[in-house]
Scaffold this motif. Structure first.
Motif, PDB file in Angstrom:
ATOM      1  N   THR A 196       0.845  -1.196   0.000  1.00 46.04           N
ATOM      2  CA  THR A 196       0.000   0.000   0.000  1.00 46.04           C
ATOM      3  C   THR A 196       0.878   1.241   0.000  1.00 46.04           C
ATOM      4  O   THR A 196       2.023   1.202   0.449  1.00 46.04           O
TER       5      THR A 196
ATOM      6  N   ASN B  52      -5.228   6.112   1.036  1.00 47.22           N
ATOM      7  CA  ASN B  52      -5.328   5.090   2.072  1.00 47.22           C
ATOM      8  C   ASN B  52      -6.475   5.376   3.034  1.00 47.22           C
ATOM      9  O   ASN B  52      -7.247   4.485   3.393  1.00 47.22           O
TER      10      ASN B  52
ATOM     11  N   GLN C 109      -9.849   4.658   1.433  1.00 47.62           N
ATOM     12  CA  GLN C 109     -10.160   3.233   1.371  1.00 47.62           C
ATOM     13  C   GLN C 109     -10.500   2.681   2.750  1.00 47.62           C
ATOM     14  O   GLN C 109     -11.390   1.834   2.898  1.00 47.62           O
TER      15      GLN C 109
ATOM     16  N   ASP D 201     -14.051   0.835   3.595  1.00 40.33           N
ATOM     17  CA  ASP D 201     -14.089  -0.526   4.130  1.00 40.33           C
ATOM     18  C   ASP D 201     -14.648  -0.565   5.545  1.00 40.33           C
ATOM     19  O   ASP D 201     -15.313  -1.536   5.932  1.00 40.33           O
TER      20      ASP D 201
ATOM     21  N   ARG E  45      -8.127  -6.183   3.201  1.00 38.69           N
ATOM     22  CA  ARG E  45      -7.719  -4.892   2.642  1.00 38.69           C
ATOM     23  C   ARG E  45      -7.696  -3.815   3.716  1.00 38.69           C
ATOM     24  O   ARG E  45      -6.801  -2.968   3.735  1.00 38.69           O
TER      25      ARG E  45
END
Length: 258
Positions: free
Chosen positions: A146, A154, A157, A161, A177
């Motif tokens: 990553t 980052n 995401q 998530d 992830r």
């Protein structure tokens, strides 16, 4: 140690370094972003809009410096492909050398600290080059890693998530992830805080962050397809120096050495 754990170790180490170096550059070098280089566009615009603008030459030079360092890293990786060797070791060595050169440049830079002072500019440009190599290495040597220098994607995401996890709609892929993306963010934050407090307490020397060992895994690639990992300790030496404070570039801001 599995390939996934090795990548986690790499993301933690490099995330910490990214936050550390970016913060030291910002605090010591008149608001220079050495890792998140596009942030300098904002600072250039803000500086030029002021009646008593400081020199923006350093912030302008970081862009060709960043590009040149990434291009050099790509050439190194291509050579490694031709010789069928892992690119992680030479790229880490390159980053280490650039950070050490920045350390050497910061010693005389502390005597005359100004946005356009030659040694101060050299320090910032070598720090930028080191971060450029780290950016490139994330794509060239560890494709499964990553991002470790710019956290905006980052964090985006992680939030996406996390929402799915709270909704109960997160499968194993989403959970995996989330783990991979959240740790570099935390490491970057810890590195940024460490860099700010270390600079405030120790002044003068830009930290030289060196890789104690960069070695390839038992096979040419890790289980997740990456080409190598950092199996190392990261040493951050400082030296305390006492210097008389000089008037800063902005009212109320004392200038301290790098």
């Amino acid at each position: 140690m599995t390939g996934a754990k090795k990548l986690l170790l790499a993301s933690l180490a490099l995330g910490f370094i990214g936050g550390y170096v970016d913060t030291v550059g910002f605090v010591a070098l008149f608001g220079l972003f050495t890792a998140h280089v596009t942030g300098n566009f904002v600072l250039i615009g803000a500086e030029l809009s002021r009646a008593s603008a400081n020199s923006v030459l350093l912030k302008l030079l970081v862009f060709p410096t960043f590009i040149a360092a990434v291009a050099l890293a790509r050439l190194v990786a291509l050579r490694c492909e031709r010789t069928k060797t892992v690119a992680s070791r030479p790229l880490l060595v390159m980053q280490t050398v650039l950070l050490l050169v920045a350390l050497v440049c910061s010693v005389p830079a502390g005597a005359v600290l100004a946005p356009d002072a030659p040694w101060a500019m050299a320090t910032g440009l070598f720090m930028t080059a080191a971060m450029a190599v780290q950016n490139a290495a994330g794509r060239l040597a560890w494709p499964a890693l990553t991002p470790t220098t710019v956290m905006t994607g980052n964090v985006t995401q992680v939030v996406i998530d996390s929402v799915d996890l709270l909704r109960g709609a997160a499968g194993p892929e989403v959970r995996d992830r989330l783990k991979r993306f959240i740790w570099p963010v935390l490491a970057f934050a810890v590195g940024a805080l460490s860099g700010a407090f270390a600079y405030a307490g120790w002044k003068f020397w830009v930290p030289a962050i060196t890789a104690g060992d960069a070695r390839r895994s038992g096979r040419d690639g890790c289980e997740d397809g990456s080409q190598g990992v950092i199996a190392s300790e990261w040493v951050i030496p400082f030296r305390r120096e006492h210097h008389e404070q000089r008037p800063g570039p902005h009212p109320g801001r004392p200038a301290t050495g790098l």
